[in-house]
Design an enzyme around this catalytic site. Structure first.
Site, PDB file in Angstrom:
ATOM      1  N   TRP A 106     119.155 -29.765  82.982  1.00 48.81           N
ATOM      2  CA  TRP A 106     118.355 -30.981  81.885  1.00 48.81           C
ATOM      3  C   TRP A 106     117.650 -30.205  81.062  1.00 48.81           C
ATOM      4  O   TRP A 106     117.507 -30.663  79.717  1.00 48.81           O
ATOM      5  CB  TRP A 106     117.438 -31.828  82.809  1.00 48.81           C
ATOM      6  N   ASP A 175     109.301 -32.488  80.946  1.00 49.99           N
ATOM      7  CA  ASP A 175     110.252 -33.576  81.650  1.00 49.99           C
ATOM      8  C   ASP A 175     109.944 -33.624  83.115  1.00 49.99           C
ATOM      9  O   ASP A 175     110.202 -33.048  83.757  1.00 49.99           O
ATOM     10  CB  ASP A 175     111.643 -33.042  81.171  1.00 49.99           C
ATOM     11  N   LYS A 199     114.131 -43.088  88.716  1.00 50.53           N
ATOM     12  CA  LYS A 199     114.073 -42.272  90.126  1.00 50.53           C
ATOM     13  C   LYS A 199     112.844 -42.900  90.897  1.00 50.53           C
ATOM     14  O   LYS A 199     113.012 -43.354  91.958  1.00 50.53           O
ATOM     15  CB  LYS A 199     114.124 -41.023  89.641  1.00 50.53           C
TER      16      LYS A 199
HETATM   17  N1  PMP Z   1     115.960 -35.143  82.660  1.00 54.73           N
HETATM   18  C1  PMP Z   1     116.163 -34.968  84.048  1.00 54.73           C
HETATM   19  C2  PMP Z   1     115.435 -34.148  84.864  1.00 54.73           C
HETATM   20  C3  PMP Z   1     116.992 -36.151  84.600  1.00 54.73           C
HETATM   21  O1  PMP Z   1     117.150 -35.963  86.124  1.00 54.73           O
HETATM   22  C4  PMP Z   1     117.430 -37.000  84.095  1.00 54.73           C
HETATM   23  C5  PMP Z   1     118.648 -37.857  84.483  1.00 54.73           C
HETATM   24  N2  PMP Z   1     119.114 -37.493  85.695  1.00 54.73           N
HETATM   25  C6  PMP Z   1     117.452 -36.957  82.325  1.00 54.73           C
HETATM   26  C7  PMP Z   1     116.579 -36.174  82.014  1.00 54.73           C
HETATM   27  C8  PMP Z   1     118.217 -37.759  81.601  1.00 54.73           C
HETATM   28  O2  PMP Z   1     117.705 -39.197  81.686  1.00 54.73           O
HETATM   29  P1  PMP Z   1     118.342 -40.354  81.245  1.00 54.73           P
HETATM   30  O3  PMP Z   1     119.659 -40.532  81.941  1.00 54.73           O
HETATM   31  O4  PMP Z   1     117.396 -41.333  81.370  1.00 54.73           O
HETATM   32  O5  PMP Z   1     118.540 -40.161  79.812  1.00 54.73           O
END
Ligand code: PMP
Length: 364
Positions: A106, A175, A199
């Site tokens: 991520w 994040d 989550k």
């Molecule tokens: N950052 C992290 C740490 C994630 O776990 C995720 C999704 N699993 C995201 C960003 C992306 O999130 P979204 O699907 O809400 O765009």
């Protein structure tokens, strides 16, 4: 023990398990939400009823994380992924640069989006060690002149997590999608925190942004309105129709977490739950191997593989039969990932640990 409503133990990485009590309240209020005579999905976002719902969600979140009054709380859409672009669009001035700490998939996506918008530099990339660790930020070449430093406190795919709040001199952008509300944080350590709801908070569709007010001054004059933090803050997250359902359910989750003792209680529970699974890995004599280094192990996403990879399919098949759902690891890591967010019950971890021991006995 049978689970309520014949539910499975849901180890999905997100959207993930929500508290049964919250889902029951949603059901109760589905057709007539809090005496309004309508569902929250049918309610004007400009009504006093919805104003009360979003107001309570903000104030409960502020209580849970002890968010100082100098920070704005925004309820936005577009997922955490849109924040990968909104952060640099708003906070990275022309001629400036930002620094990114990449501890997993991520963080890598975040910096790639940052590089589309401006000078986004990687100061740590755990790729060479297959993203098993987190660095000590004090040992990195953080530059005081950086517009911000970006970190991902918990990498959902690799299962690596900072054990405590990172801290640097430039504004820290974080994040926190997969570990928000799982422990107390010192919000004043951060310039901006963002997290997708799906989550630890609620349904997909809502992204929470907590931003220090003075940083809003950085937003350039000409910005697409929906991507403009300052405008969103000025309009109380209601520049357009907010994700009403997701805000409502997340608000119920905030109240539920408060009732359970707040984020300190969540931290205790997370340590216990993840401990059960890491003990199962460590006690297996090498039959199972943890992906992350011990010092960087995530309390939210427990990633592990089998010494003998050819047994992975059998493990997963048996797990599904035992109502242990969603354990397959991400293809980049392989093996298994047990995502055990706040609402995931301790009992599910014990059942999985038992299944792991039994599987090892049968195949070891
Ligand atoms: N950052 C992290 C740490 C994630 O776990 C995720 C999704 N699993 C995201 C960003 C992306 O999130 P979204 O699907 O809400 O765009």
């Amino acid at each position: 023990m049978p689970q309520p409503y014949d539910r499975v133990f849901n180890f999905s990485a997100g959207p993930g398990t929500l508290p049964v009590e919250v889902l029951e309240q949603c059901r109760e209020e589905m057709l007539n939400c809090q005496g309004s005579g309508m569902s929250v999905m049918e309610m004007s976002h400009r009504s006093s009823e919805f104003e009360a719902i979003i107001g309570a969600a903000e104030s409960d979140l502020r209580d849970l994380l002890a968010i100082p009054s100098t920070y704005k709380v925004l309820f936005l859409q577009g997922g955490a992924s849109l924040q990968f672009s909104m952060v640099p669009m708003n906070l990275l001035p022309e001629g400036g640069f930002a620094q990114y700490v990449v501890t997993g998939a991520w963080g890598k996506k975040a910096v790639e989006s940052g590089q589309i918008e401006g000078d986004a530099r990687v100061i740590f990339d755990g790729k060479t060690s297959n993203y098993k660790s987190v660095p000590d930020l004090g040992s990195l070449a953080v530059e005081p002149a950086a517009a911000y430093v970006h970190v991902t406190t918990n990498e959902t795919i690799q299962g690596v997590e900072f054990a405590s709040d990172p801290s640097v001199a430039p504004p820290l952008v974080c994040d926190m999608s997969s570990d928000i509300l799982s422990r107390p944080v010192t919000v004043s350590n951060y310039g901006l925190i963002y997290a997708g709801a799906q989550k630890n908070m609620g349904p997909a569709g809502l992204t929470v942004v907590i931003v220090r007010e003075d940083l809003l001054e950085r937003t350039p004059k000409s910005m697409p309105p929906m991507l403009d933090y300052r405008l969103q803050a000025k309009n109380g997250s209601m520049y357009n129709t907010p994700p009403c359902w997701s805000v409502y359910v997340s608000g119920l989750v905030y109240k539920h977490v408060k009732k359970l003792g707040g984020v300190a209680a969540m931290a205790q529970k997370s340590a216990e739950k993840s401990g059960v699974l890491y003990d199962a890995v460590d006690g297996s004599g090498g039959f199972y191997n943890g992906h992350a280094e011990k010092s960087a192990r995530s309390r939210m996403n427990v990633t592990f593989t089998l010494q003998d990879d050819s047994l992975t399919g059998d493990f997963l098949k048996g797990a599904e039969e035992a109502k242990l759902s969603g354990l397959h690891g991400h293809r980049s890591v392989g093996g298994f990932r047990a995502s055990i967010y706040n609402a995931f019950p301790l009992e599910g971890c014990k059942v999985l640990a038992g299944y792991m021991a039994d599987f090892a006995k049968r195949h070891g």
